[in-house]
Scaffold this active site. Structure first.
Site, PDB file in Angstrom:
ATOM      1  N   VAL A 230      -3.167  -7.544  -3.696  1.00  6.64           N
ATOM      2  CA  VAL A 230      -2.904  -8.502  -2.604  1.00  6.64           C
ATOM      3  C   VAL A 230      -3.906  -9.659  -2.587  1.00  6.64           C
ATOM      4  O   VAL A 230      -3.678 -10.677  -1.948  1.00  6.64           O
ATOM      5  CB  VAL A 230      -2.850  -7.834  -1.199  1.00  6.64           C
ATOM      6  CG1 VAL A 230      -1.676  -6.886  -1.084  1.00  6.64           C
ATOM      7  CG2 VAL A 230      -4.167  -7.145  -0.855  1.00  6.64           C
TER       8      VAL A 230
ATOM      9  N   TYR B 112     -15.836  -3.749   8.190  1.00 12.50           N
ATOM     10  CA  TYR B 112     -14.485  -3.161   8.271  1.00 12.50           C
ATOM     11  C   TYR B 112     -13.905  -3.433   9.665  1.00 12.50           C
ATOM     12  O   TYR B 112     -12.739  -3.853   9.797  1.00 12.50           O
ATOM     13  CB  TYR B 112     -14.508  -1.655   7.975  1.00 12.50           C
ATOM     14  CG  TYR B 112     -13.131  -1.025   8.116  1.00 12.50           C
ATOM     15  CD1 TYR B 112     -12.095  -1.372   7.253  1.00 12.50           C
ATOM     16  CD2 TYR B 112     -12.868  -0.112   9.136  1.00 12.50           C
ATOM     17  CE1 TYR B 112     -10.811  -0.827   7.407  1.00 12.50           C
ATOM     18  CE2 TYR B 112     -11.600   0.442   9.294  1.00 12.50           C
ATOM     19  CZ  TYR B 112     -10.568   0.079   8.425  1.00 12.50           C
ATOM     20  OH  TYR B 112      -9.313   0.614   8.582  1.00 12.50           O
TER      21      TYR B 112
ATOM     22  N   THR C 185      -6.117  10.629   4.762  1.00 15.77           N
ATOM     23  CA  THR C 185      -5.493  10.004   3.580  1.00 15.77           C
ATOM     24  C   THR C 185      -6.585   9.866   2.517  1.00 15.77           C
ATOM     25  O   THR C 185      -7.631  10.503   2.619  1.00 15.77           O
ATOM     26  CB  THR C 185      -4.955   8.597   3.927  1.00 15.77           C
ATOM     27  OG1 THR C 185      -6.076   7.781   4.301  1.00 15.77           O
ATOM     28  CG2 THR C 185      -3.953   8.619   5.071  1.00 15.77           C
TER      29      THR C 185
ATOM     30  N   LYS D  25     -10.513  -5.575  10.774  1.00 16.75           N
ATOM     31  CA  LYS D  25      -9.397  -5.066  11.588  1.00 16.75           C
ATOM     32  C   LYS D  25      -9.291  -5.812  12.923  1.00 16.75           C
ATOM     33  O   LYS D  25      -8.198  -5.934  13.476  1.00 16.75           O
ATOM     34  CB  LYS D  25      -9.540  -3.553  11.777  1.00 16.75           C
ATOM     35  CG  LYS D  25      -9.273  -2.776  10.483  1.00 16.75           C
ATOM     36  CD  LYS D  25      -7.832  -2.981   9.994  1.00 16.75           C
ATOM     37  CE  LYS D  25      -7.482  -2.149   8.781  1.00 16.75           C
ATOM     38  NZ  LYS D  25      -6.081  -2.308   8.355  1.00 16.75           N
TER      39      LYS D  25
ATOM     40  N   GLY E  31       0.821  -1.223   0.000  1.00 13.10           N
ATOM     41  CA  GLY E  31       0.000   0.000   0.000  1.00 13.10           C
ATOM     42  C   GLY E  31       0.842   1.253   0.000  1.00 13.10           C
ATOM     43  O   GLY E  31       0.536   2.236   0.683  1.00 13.10           O
TER      44      GLY E  31
HETATM   45  P1  NDP Z   1      -5.189   4.965   1.368  1.00 11.70           P
HETATM   46  O1  NDP Z   1      -6.469   4.714   0.661  1.00 11.70           O
HETATM   47  O2  NDP Z   1      -4.575   6.309   1.233  1.00 11.70           O
HETATM   48  O3  NDP Z   1      -4.116   3.861   0.970  1.00 11.70           O
HETATM   49  C1  NDP Z   1      -4.471   2.512   0.835  1.00 11.70           C
HETATM   50  C2  NDP Z   1      -3.309   1.757   0.195  1.00 11.70           C
HETATM   51  O4  NDP Z   1      -3.652   0.362   0.155  1.00 11.70           O
HETATM   52  C3  NDP Z   1      -3.034   2.203  -1.215  1.00 11.70           C
HETATM   53  O5  NDP Z   1      -1.643   2.325  -1.425  1.00 11.70           O
HETATM   54  C4  NDP Z   1      -3.601   1.088  -2.064  1.00 11.70           C
HETATM   55  O6  NDP Z   1      -2.819   0.918  -3.233  1.00 11.70           O
HETATM   56  C5  NDP Z   1      -3.410  -0.130  -1.151  1.00 11.70           C
HETATM   57  N1  NDP Z   1      -4.376  -1.164  -1.508  1.00 11.70           N
HETATM   58  C6  NDP Z   1      -5.718  -1.131  -1.347  1.00 11.70           C
HETATM   59  N2  NDP Z   1      -6.280  -2.216  -1.879  1.00 11.70           N
HETATM   60  C7  NDP Z   1      -5.252  -2.972  -2.380  1.00 11.70           C
HETATM   61  C8  NDP Z   1      -5.196  -4.219  -3.064  1.00 11.70           C
HETATM   62  N3  NDP Z   1      -6.310  -4.913  -3.355  1.00 11.70           N
HETATM   63  N4  NDP Z   1      -3.980  -4.698  -3.431  1.00 11.70           N
HETATM   64  C9  NDP Z   1      -2.861  -4.005  -3.161  1.00 11.70           C
HETATM   65  N5  NDP Z   1      -2.855  -2.815  -2.515  1.00 11.70           N
HETATM   66  C10 NDP Z   1      -4.043  -2.310  -2.137  1.00 11.70           C
HETATM   67  O7  NDP Z   1      -5.489   4.652   2.907  1.00 11.70           O
HETATM   68  P2  NDP Z   1      -4.556   4.674   4.220  1.00 11.70           P
HETATM   69  O8  NDP Z   1      -3.182   5.060   3.909  1.00 11.70           O
HETATM   70  O9  NDP Z   1      -5.297   5.445   5.247  1.00 11.70           O
HETATM   71  O10 NDP Z   1      -4.648   3.129   4.620  1.00 11.70           O
HETATM   72  C11 NDP Z   1      -3.516   2.333   4.883  1.00 11.70           C
HETATM   73  C12 NDP Z   1      -3.861   1.361   6.009  1.00 11.70           C
HETATM   74  O11 NDP Z   1      -4.138   2.100   7.184  1.00 11.70           O
HETATM   75  C13 NDP Z   1      -5.094   0.503   5.749  1.00 11.70           C
HETATM   76  O12 NDP Z   1      -4.839  -0.809   6.202  1.00 11.70           O
HETATM   77  C14 NDP Z   1      -6.157   1.157   6.608  1.00 11.70           C
HETATM   78  O13 NDP Z   1      -7.156   0.256   6.975  1.00 11.70           O
HETATM   79  C15 NDP Z   1      -5.333   1.618   7.773  1.00 11.70           C
HETATM   80  N6  NDP Z   1      -5.881   2.666   8.604  1.00 11.70           N
HETATM   81  C16 NDP Z   1      -6.247   3.872   8.078  1.00 11.70           C
HETATM   82  C17 NDP Z   1      -6.773   4.851   8.914  1.00 11.70           C
HETATM   83  C18 NDP Z   1      -7.249   6.163   8.403  1.00 11.70           C
HETATM   84  O14 NDP Z   1      -8.010   6.841   9.125  1.00 11.70           O
HETATM   85  N7  NDP Z   1      -6.852   6.597   7.212  1.00 11.70           N
HETATM   86  C19 NDP Z   1      -6.888   4.622  10.354  1.00 11.70           C
HETATM   87  C20 NDP Z   1      -6.501   3.320  10.786  1.00 11.70           C
HETATM   88  C21 NDP Z   1      -5.987   2.382   9.945  1.00 11.70           C
HETATM   89  P3  NDP Z   1      -3.408   0.657  -4.703  1.00 11.70           P
HETATM   90  O15 NDP Z   1      -4.809   1.227  -4.728  1.00 11.70           O
HETATM   91  O16 NDP Z   1      -2.460   1.351  -5.625  1.00 11.70           O
HETATM   92  O17 NDP Z   1      -3.383  -0.821  -4.845  1.00 11.70           O
HETATM   93  C1  8X3 Z   2      -9.705   3.831   9.993  1.00 13.29           C
HETATM   94  C2  8X3 Z   2     -10.245   4.575  11.150  1.00 13.29           C
HETATM   95  O1  8X3 Z   2     -12.391   5.143  12.445  1.00 13.29           O
HETATM   96  O2  8X3 Z   2     -12.485   5.193  10.015  1.00 13.29           O
HETATM   97  O3  8X3 Z   2      -9.375   2.531  10.313  1.00 13.29           O
HETATM   98  O4  8X3 Z   2     -12.370   3.110  11.167  1.00 13.29           O
HETATM   99  S1  8X3 Z   2     -11.947   4.485  11.169  1.00 13.29           S
END
Ligand code: NDP
Ligand code: 8X3
Length: 252
Positions: free
Chosen positions: A60, A152, A187, A156, A9
Site C-alpha cells: 500500500v 502507532y 492475530t 490510528k 490486508g
Molecule cells: P495482521 O498482522 O494479522 O494483518 C495485517 C494485514 O495487513 C496483513 O494482511 C498484511 O498483509 C497487511 N499489510 C501490512 N502491511 C502492508 C503493506 N505495506 N501493504 C499491504 N498490506 C499490508 O494484523 P490484524 O489483522 O490484527 O490487523 C489488521 C488491521 O486491524 C490493522 O489496521 C490493525 O492496525 C488493526 N487492528 C488490529 C488490532 C489487533 O489487536 N490485532 C486491534 C485494532 C486494530 P501482507 O503482509 O501480506 O502485505
Molecule cells: C491494536 C490494539 O491495543 O495493541 O490496534 O493498540 S492495541
C-alpha cells in the site's frame, strides 16, 4: 444483488477472516489484497468454490502499484461497492525517545498514507456512481494513547480523523463511511509489532479471552448489511476483559 468488496490486508488476521466470512455468507464478490502473493493465491483457491474471487498483490506504500492494480481490475470486479481499509500494523512498542525512525515511517506510510492511496484509487468511481461504502479498521489506539504506543496511536488517530473527514466530504454523494475500532484481537499483529518474537507476542493474548478476528469479520458483515439509510459511523469493540488500552482483567 451481489456486491463487490475490496479488502486490504486479506492475507492474515482480520482481513483474511473477513474474506472467509463474506464468502461463507454469500452475495459478495471478493478482491483480496496484500503483499504475500502465495497467501492470496491459497485463499483464492479456498474461497473460489463459494464465490468469485480475484487478488491484487501490492504494497500500500507504493502508490503507482496501488493505482495500477485497482485501475486494471478485471471487468467483473471493476465496480467496487465496498472498500474495507484494513491493511496496517504496529511496528515496535518503544518509548518515543528510543523509537526507531524506520518503525515510525512504516506505521505512518502504511496505516495512514497507504489507506489514503487505496481510497484515492477507489473513491472516484464511487463518487461517479453516487454509491459505495468505505469502512476503516481503526483501533482503540485511535481513541486513546497508551504508554509506548506513541506513533502507532498517532497513526490510528489519523485514521479516526480521515474517517470523519471522508464522511463529511462524501456525504453529498450518498457514500457511507464508517470505522470499526477494535481493542485486542489475537492475530499476527503482535508478531509483527515485536518483529517475529513469538513468545513476546503470545503474551499479549494470555490470561484473558481476546477478540478473535472472526468477531470483527462478523461486525463488518453486520455493518455492510444494514439497510442503505443506516450508516454505522464509528464503532468501538473490545474484549469483555478489556476496559481500556491499559486495563485488562486477567483474573477471570
Ligand atoms: P495482521 O498482522 O494479522 O494483518 C495485517 C494485514 O495487513 C496483513 O494482511 C498484511 O498483509 C497487511 N499489510 C501490512 N502491511 C502492508 C503493506 N505495506 N501493504 C499491504 N498490506 C499490508 O494484523 P490484524 O489483522 O490484527 O490487523 C489488521 C488491521 O486491524 C490493522 O489496521 C490493525 O492496525 C488493526 N487492528 C488490529 C488490532 C489487533 O489487536 N490485532 C486491534 C485494532 C486494530 P501482507 O503482509 O501480506 O502485505
Ligand atoms: C491494536 C490494539 O491495543 O495493541 O490496534 O493498540 S492495541
Amino acid at each position: 444483488m451481489e456486491k463487490t468488496v475490496l479488502i486490504t490486508g486479506a492475507t492474515s488476521g482480520i482481513g483474511k477472516e473477513t474474506a472467509k466470512y463474506f464468502a461463507h455468507k454469500g452475495n459478495f464478490k471478493l478482491i483480496l489484497c496484500g503483499r504475500r502473493t502465495e497467501r492470496l493465491e491459497s485463499l483464492m483457491q479456498e474461497l473460489s468454490p463459494k464465490t468469485a474471487v480475484t487478488t491484487l498483490s501490492f504494497d500500500v506504500r507504493d502508490k503507482k502499484a496501488v493505482f495500477h492494480a485497482i485501475e486494471n481490475l478485471p471487468d467483473a470486479f471493476s465496480e467496487i461497492d465496498i472498500l474495507i481499509n484494513n491493511a496496517g500494523n504496529a511496528h515496535g512498542l518503544d518509548p518515543i525517545q528510543r523509537g526507531s525512525i524506520d518503525d515510525w515511517d512504516a506505521m505512518l506510510d502504511i496505516n495512514v498514507k497507504g489507506l489514503l492511496y487505496v481510497s484515492k484509487a477507489v473513491m472516484p468511481q464511487m463518487v461517479a456512481r453516487r454509491a459505495g461504502h468505505i469502512i476503516h479498521i481503526g483501533s482503540t489506539a485511535g481513541k486513546e494513547v497508551y504508554p509506548n504506543g506513541n506513533v502507532y496511536c498517532a497513526s490510528k488517530h489519523a485514521v479516526d480523523a480521515i474517517n470523519k473527514g471522508m464522511r463529511l466530504d462524501l456525504n453529498q454523494y450518498g457514500i457511507r463511511v464508517g470505522a470499526i475500532n477494535p481493542g485486542l484481537v489475537a492475530t499476527e499483529f503482535s508478531e509483527v509489532r515485536f518483529k517475529g518474537d513469538e513468545e513476546r507476542a503470545s503474551k499479549v493474548y494470555q490470561g484473558y479471552q481476546p477478540l478473535k478476528p472472526e468477531d470483527i469479520a462478523d461486525i463488518i458483515h453486520f455493518v455492510v448489511t444494514r439497510p442503505y439509510h443506516v450508516n454505522i459511523a464509528d464503532l468501538v469493540v473490545m474484549p469483555t476483559a478489556q476496559a481500556s488500552s491499559t486495563v485488562i482483567n486477567k483474573n477471570v
